[in-house]
Motif scaffolding. Sequence first.
Motif, PDB file in Angstrom:
ATOM      1  N   GLN A 212     -65.876 -17.859  25.263  1.00 22.55           N
ATOM      2  CA  GLN A 212     -64.957 -18.856  24.698  1.00 22.55           C
ATOM      3  C   GLN A 212     -63.533 -18.295  24.746  1.00 22.55           C
ATOM      4  O   GLN A 212     -63.341 -17.081  24.611  1.00 22.55           O
TER       5      GLN A 212
ATOM      6  N   LEU B  87     -61.058 -17.392  22.890  1.00 14.42           N
ATOM      7  CA  LEU B  87     -60.647 -17.154  21.501  1.00 14.42           C
ATOM      8  C   LEU B  87     -60.884 -15.694  21.117  1.00 14.42           C
ATOM      9  O   LEU B  87     -61.415 -14.908  21.889  1.00 14.42           O
TER      10      LEU B  87
ATOM     11  N   GLN C  24     -57.655 -18.817  18.654  1.00 14.28           N
ATOM     12  CA  GLN C  24     -57.475 -19.471  19.950  1.00 14.28           C
ATOM     13  C   GLN C  24     -56.001 -19.450  20.367  1.00 14.28           C
ATOM     14  O   GLN C  24     -55.686 -19.509  21.546  1.00 14.28           O
TER      15      GLN C  24
ATOM     16  N   GLY D 100     -56.502 -17.648  25.782  1.00 15.74           N
ATOM     17  CA  GLY D 100     -57.615 -17.752  26.721  1.00 15.74           C
ATOM     18  C   GLY D 100     -57.478 -16.982  28.016  1.00 15.74           C
ATOM     19  O   GLY D 100     -58.455 -16.409  28.511  1.00 15.74           O
TER      20      GLY D 100
END
Length: 524
Positions: free
Chosen positions: A30, A32, A260, A289
């Motif tokens: 992900q 994050l 994030q 990211g």
Amino acid sequence: MMSQITLTILETSDVHGNIFPINYGTNELQPLGLAKAATLIKKIQQENDYVITLDNGDVIQGTPLTYHYVKYMIDEPNPMIEVLNYLQYDAAVVGNHEFNYGLPIFKSAVNHSRFPWLSANLLDKADGSPYFGQPYLIKEFGNGLKAAVLGVTTHYIPNWENPEHIQGLDFKDVFETTKQWVKYIREHENPDMLVVSYHGGFENDLKTGEPTEPHTGENQGYRICYEIEGIDVLLTGHQHRQLTEHVNGVLIVQPGFNAQFVGKADITFEKNKGKWEIVGKEAELLPVGSEEEDEHVLKIANKYETKTQEWLDQPIGFIEGDMTITDPLAARIAEHPLVEFINKVQMDALGVKISNTALFNNSATGLPNTVTMRDIVSNYVYPNTLTAIEISGKDMKEALERSASYFQLDEQGEVKVNPAFSEPKPQHYNYDMWEGIQYTINIRNDIGSRIEHLEFEGKPVGMEEKYEVVMNNYRAGGGGEYPMFKDRPVTKSSQIDMTELLANYFLKHKTVKAAVNHNWKVVK
């Protein structure tokens, strides 16, 4: 000629225990986590002479890694604090989830922090002083530039938190406390810039000023911007929103959740008659990211992560039948075996005949046939404990009506989610489904008049009669706009986390049947 400098404020908020860039339910990558955010933070710290790095709260709780640490590795340093120490944070603000594991765990985290924890409105009941010692931070730079950071925490915490976790604390109103301390700091410290870092958010639309939530006092950011003079920057959080805006001349930032984004505010100063003056304020949210993970952060957290992953993959029981979820809305419109199972565990744990629970979010996938701890923590995502309270039939009806407002009909007559439960922050966890009673939700009726055929043990629920109901501690405190539960007599409680209770149920029974008894339905 006037000299000009830019001071950069970096903000993380609502990190919720995320270091590694993964979803623990699936182990999929992900965009994050603090490992990625660290690369961004270090780069900006190294490239700029004037930087303040702050965490705005809700950092030590929220993932299986933090849960496993608290349960099995508590003699080790807290991994979240180790990372913030390495990144040389200047301060952190106390968030509401800092208390979830109990005050001794949080105090240990505070003691190991190489930075102060700020919260001007969380006071020691014994003497009225700030409980965590420091209401604000002063940071001075070599050229005489002086910055002040005041920390405040949503005072709504007693509505959610286990009372044992907040013993000895007094929660003062954020607005009044902020007003008092901003005046004090301006008069006594005379800073060139005053930042308020508030673990809380906004109660009004930032453009129109229209109220966006009931006036509970949980979020007061809009009022702070309009009614308190002397604030240059308001850092916010708690609502998990992504915001950068100017509100009545105050620069506001809210950097989402789970690391994030890193919030970045650039404040430009010019020297005027020997005094630094602010001539520009801009903010942006930097996505993490595309960043590589910081190697040292991975090294810090690796031993915690390895043991967490081993623990998550241990099989603990089996499901006979289908307890998986493919459509979260469908699982709320008609009884689902997962929800029924959670309610049954709650009833079993406290020996109570009536229970309610929610399907917390739309990423819950239900339980597969072979169940591991990973499956449990990915479906039951909060460290809740259980409380049984005594309520009236009237309280029960009002609570069910609150839940029934979750639904709307679209133009085609199809069921959809009421935007009040999805905007600006998803609140699917505030729709409860009940076991032990019978009821019908009729969506064609007006909100407040949707509950029909409400019965307990084959008889209509009496509005003045008393009923014992088990629910999680957040709901029992009135959290989620359920005031009818607040301050009701507590009949029983458990201090064992629900994830442990669910795991223990499997360890005792080995196999659980996926089943529903159709005690409630939604009609349109």
